[in-house]
Motif scaffolding. Structure first.
Motif, mmCIF file in Angstrom:
data_model
loop_
_atom_site.group_PDB
_atom_site.id
_atom_site.type_symbol
_atom_site.label_atom_id
_atom_site.label_comp_id
_atom_site.label_asym_id
_atom_site.label_seq_id
_atom_site.Cartn_x
_atom_site.Cartn_y
_atom_site.Cartn_z
ATOM 1 N N VAL A 22 0.837 -1.196 0.000
ATOM 2 C CA VAL A 22 0.000 0.000 0.000
ATOM 3 C C VAL A 22 0.876 1.252 0.000
ATOM 4 C CG1 VAL A 22 -1.733 1.307 1.289
ATOM 5 C CG2 VAL A 22 -1.907 -1.184 1.139
ATOM 6 N N PHE A 23 1.948 1.215 0.770
ATOM 7 C CA PHE A 23 2.838 2.373 0.831
ATOM 8 C C PHE A 23 3.621 2.536 -0.467
ATOM 9 C CE2 PHE A 23 1.810 2.164 5.238
ATOM 10 C CZ PHE A 23 1.949 3.471 5.684
ATOM 11 N N VAL A 24 3.992 1.437 -1.074
ATOM 12 C CA VAL A 24 4.697 1.549 -2.347
ATOM 13 C C VAL A 24 3.776 2.142 -3.411
ATOM 14 C CG1 VAL A 24 5.814 0.247 -4.201
ATOM 15 C CG2 VAL A 24 6.364 -0.235 -1.821
ATOM 16 N N PHE A 25 2.482 1.857 -3.335
ATOM 17 C CA PHE A 25 1.543 2.539 -4.224
ATOM 18 C C PHE A 25 1.599 4.044 -3.976
ATOM 19 C CE2 PHE A 25 -2.911 4.178 -4.697
ATOM 20 C CZ PHE A 25 -2.879 4.279 -6.078
ATOM 21 N N GLY A 26 1.737 4.417 -2.705
ATOM 22 C CA GLY A 26 1.895 5.833 -2.390
ATOM 23 C C GLY A 26 3.160 6.413 -3.000
ATOM 24 N N PHE A 27 4.266 5.648 -2.954
ATOM 25 C CA PHE A 27 5.511 6.106 -3.584
ATOM 26 C C PHE A 27 5.308 6.292 -5.095
ATOM 27 C CE2 PHE A 27 8.014 3.541 -0.167
ATOM 28 C CZ PHE A 27 7.675 4.493 0.784
ATOM 29 N N THR A 28 4.582 5.352 -5.707
ATOM 30 C CA THR A 28 4.304 5.448 -7.135
ATOM 31 C C THR A 28 3.493 6.703 -7.443
ATOM 32 O OG1 THR A 28 4.305 3.039 -7.317
ATOM 33 C CG2 THR A 28 3.271 4.254 -9.105
ATOM 34 N N GLN A 29 2.583 7.033 -6.551
ATOM 35 C CA GLN A 29 1.782 8.238 -6.728
ATOM 36 C C GLN A 29 2.638 9.500 -6.630
ATOM 37 O OE1 GLN A 29 -1.005 7.528 -8.226
ATOM 38 N NE2 GLN A 29 -2.533 8.149 -6.704
ATOM 39 N N VAL A 30 3.665 9.461 -5.790
ATOM 40 C CA VAL A 30 4.597 10.592 -5.718
ATOM 41 C C VAL A 30 5.321 10.752 -7.054
ATOM 42 C CG1 VAL A 30 6.686 11.487 -4.619
ATOM 43 C CG2 VAL A 30 4.896 10.446 -3.222
ATOM 44 N N THR A 31 5.739 9.627 -7.639
ATOM 45 C CA THR A 31 6.365 9.670 -8.959
ATOM 46 C C THR A 31 5.414 10.263 -9.988
ATOM 47 O OG1 THR A 31 7.661 7.690 -8.414
ATOM 48 C CG2 THR A 31 7.497 8.283 -10.726
ATOM 49 N N THR A 32 4.145 9.890 -9.908
ATOM 50 C CA THR A 32 3.137 10.433 -10.814
ATOM 51 C C THR A 32 2.996 11.938 -10.631
ATOM 52 O OG1 THR A 32 1.906 8.349 -10.799
ATOM 53 C CG2 THR A 32 0.705 10.321 -11.483
ATOM 54 N N LEU A 33 2.967 12.380 -9.385
ATOM 55 C CA LEU A 33 2.865 13.815 -9.105
ATOM 56 C C LEU A 33 4.042 14.572 -9.711
ATOM 57 C CD1 LEU A 33 1.960 15.425 -5.687
ATOM 58 C CD2 LEU A 33 3.972 16.188 -6.917
ATOM 59 N N LEU A 34 5.243 14.043 -9.530
ATOM 60 C CA LEU A 34 6.438 14.704 -10.060
ATOM 61 C C LEU A 34 6.422 14.726 -11.590
ATOM 62 C CD1 LEU A 34 9.103 13.189 -7.635
ATOM 63 C CD2 LEU A 34 8.419 15.584 -7.756
ATOM 64 N N SER A 35 5.942 13.647 -12.189
ATOM 65 C CA SER A 35 5.888 13.594 -13.654
ATOM 66 C C SER A 35 4.902 14.618 -14.206
ATOM 67 C CB SER A 35 5.490 12.186 -14.111
ATOM 68 O OG SER A 35 6.455 11.233 -13.712
ATOM 69 N N ARG A 36 3.809 14.833 -13.488
ATOM 70 C CA ARG A 36 2.810 15.806 -13.936
ATOM 71 C C ARG A 36 3.285 17.239 -13.707
ATOM 72 N NH1 ARG A 36 -2.881 13.363 -11.466
ATOM 73 N NH2 ARG A 36 -2.994 11.496 -12.780
ATOM 74 N N GLU A 37 4.069 17.447 -12.679
ATOM 75 C CA GLU A 37 4.530 18.798 -12.345
ATOM 76 C C GLU A 37 6.034 18.771 -12.058
ATOM 77 O OE1 GLU A 37 3.267 22.588 -9.495
ATOM 78 O OE2 GLU A 37 2.459 20.595 -9.095
ATOM 79 N N PRO A 38 6.869 18.664 -13.101
ATOM 80 C CA PRO A 38 8.321 18.582 -12.908
ATOM 81 C C PRO A 38 8.942 19.963 -12.672
ATOM 82 C CG PRO A 38 7.817 18.453 -15.242
ATOM 83 C CD PRO A 38 6.494 18.533 -14.523
ATOM 84 N N THR A 39 8.473 20.612 -11.614
ATOM 85 C CA THR A 39 8.909 21.959 -11.276
ATOM 86 C C THR A 39 9.426 21.965 -9.839
ATOM 87 O OG1 THR A 39 6.728 22.584 -10.432
ATOM 88 C CG2 THR A 39 7.151 22.933 -12.792
ATOM 89 N N TRP A 40 9.968 23.096 -9.413
ATOM 90 C CA TRP A 40 10.423 23.196 -8.018
ATOM 91 C C TRP A 40 9.262 23.022 -7.047
ATOM 92 C CZ3 TRP A 40 15.218 22.390 -7.206
ATOM 93 C CH2 TRP A 40 16.191 22.830 -8.093
ATOM 94 N N ARG A 41 8.106 23.582 -7.405
ATOM 95 C CA ARG A 41 6.953 23.412 -6.527
ATOM 96 C C ARG A 41 6.523 21.950 -6.476
ATOM 97 N NH1 ARG A 41 1.117 26.228 -7.537
ATOM 98 N NH2 ARG A 41 1.081 24.635 -9.179
#
Length: 386
Positions: A22-41
């Motif tokens: 379940v937590f690794v799914f959360g890590f994957t979601q972080v990767t998704t967030l970064l891919s969608r917004e590859p900015t400093w924010r």
């Protein structure tokens, strides 16, 4: 509710493995967030979320190291916590936007369940109950601040998150360590499994990154180089580190043992996992742009992820021996120095240079430390060491 176990031989249970997924799914979601917004924010938000996920995971790693997760009441309660964590993971990509409250409520449930389970299990253990009582207010306050962040404007969210993480995650650094306990074999195995599962997530990111492109020669070479770096994460951890770290823990007792477990695993494993997740995001971007120069944040994460991962080992060495010499220190510096290169050359070239650094490090360690490695690998720790 079962009493804290002290005599049974501990192994990581299937329930704990399911919990980790379940937590690794959360890590994957972080990767998704970064891919969608590859900015400093986006990087700021991703790192804050990653730290929150790690805080929750580490809290349950201590819980199941003390309490039998196969016992009925614990088993059921952990499933509830897993459900809440899964909802939080679903909300990760918008946790600083429209789903901030959803993430905050789910995360607070996860922390409340952990504190409650720990306290109920420690009813017959005065010292352990006192230890839990010392950190419970900080844990609950920190999780509440993350929930409050869901109701405020965008500008104030990161500050509240940062305050909540500082209050909750850093609470064990304050006060006495009396009353805590650790079963070393289980504790080491549990952390090793979350590392290897996180590495597996990086391989999934490579696969998804390649899926959206044609399998050109450049993409295939990049995928193989990415695999080589992921394999290097694995080799750096499992070839030598786990056995040595477990022995160092087993050779200590009392508060010294608890402090070393806290520092080496609860805190210094965070940059290891963060480095893996950042590299996974960078690889996903690299495979889509093998012939292009990466943007600032993806370039930083490509080389910086490995640097962060290796600097975590340097910090562990400093914690144990107060020295920073060694091949991993040099390799970490070289990876950091590759960041400017990653900003100026095509992604494939930067990835190739990173892979060369890792291969050189492993060649050095396999040759220079071959006798020490052989001796350490020959020494088998008993599964019930505590």
């Amino acid at each position: 509710m079962s009493e804290p176990h002290t005599q049974r031989e501990q192994r990581v249970t299937p329930l704990e493995l399911f919990f980790d997924l379940v937590f690794v799914f959360g890590f994957t979601q972080v990767t998704t967030l970064l891919s969608r917004e590859p900015t400093w924010r986006g990087l700021e938000h991703g790192l804050l979320i990653l730290v929150a996920l790690w805080w929750a995971w580490a809290a349950y790693a201590w819980l199941t190291n003390t309490v039998d997760p196969e016992e009925g009441a614990v088993w059921g309660s952990m499933l509830v916590a897993m459900g809440a964590m899964f909802v939080a993971a679903l909300a990760v990509p918008e946790s600083f936007g429209r789903h901030g409250v959803v993430f905050g409520v789910a995360f607070l449930i996860v922390i409340v369940m952990q504190v409650t389970l720990y306290a109920l299990a420690a009813r017959g253990e005065r010292d352990l109950l006192a230890a839990i009582s010392r950190i419970a207010p900080s844990s609950l306050t920190g999780a509440t601040l993350i929930l409050v962040a869901g109701f405020v404007s965008t500008d104030g969210k990161p500050l509240l998150w940062l305050a909540g993480l500082a209050v909750g995650l850093l609470a064990p650094l304050r006060g006495s360590l009396q009353g805590w306990r650790v079963h070393t074999a289980h504790f080491v195995e549990r952390h090793g499994l979350i590392v290897i599962i996180a590495i597996g997530e990086s391989l999934v990111a490579i696969g998804f990154g390649a899926r959206g492109t044609g399998l050109t020669a450049g993409v295939i070479v990049a995928a193989v180089l990415g695999f080589a770096v992921a394999a290097s994460f694995w080799l750096a951890y499992f070839d030598f580190f786990t056995r040595r770290a477990q022995r160092l823990l087993s050779d200590r007792s009392g508060e010294q043992q608890i402090a070393l477990a806290r520092d080496t695993y609860t805190y210094l494993h965070l940059p290891m996992v963060a480095g893996i997740v950042l590299f996974a995001f960078a690889m996903k971007t690299t495979l889509a742009h093998v012939g292009d120069v990466l943007g600032t944040v993806p370039a930083l994460c490509l080389a910086g992820g490995s640097a962060l991962y290796l600097f975590a080992y340097v910090a562990v060495r400093w914690r144990v021996s107060r020295s920073v010499r060694g091949g991993r220190f040099v390799a970490a510096l070289v990876c950091a120095l590759l960041i400017p290169m990653a900003l100026t050359v095509p992604a494939l070239g930067a990835l190739g240079a990173l892979a060369v650094v890792w291969i050189a490090l492993h060649a050095y360690e396999l040759i220079w430390w071959r006798e020490v490695r052989a001796q350490t690998r020959a020494q088998r720790m008993p599964a019930s060491a505590s």
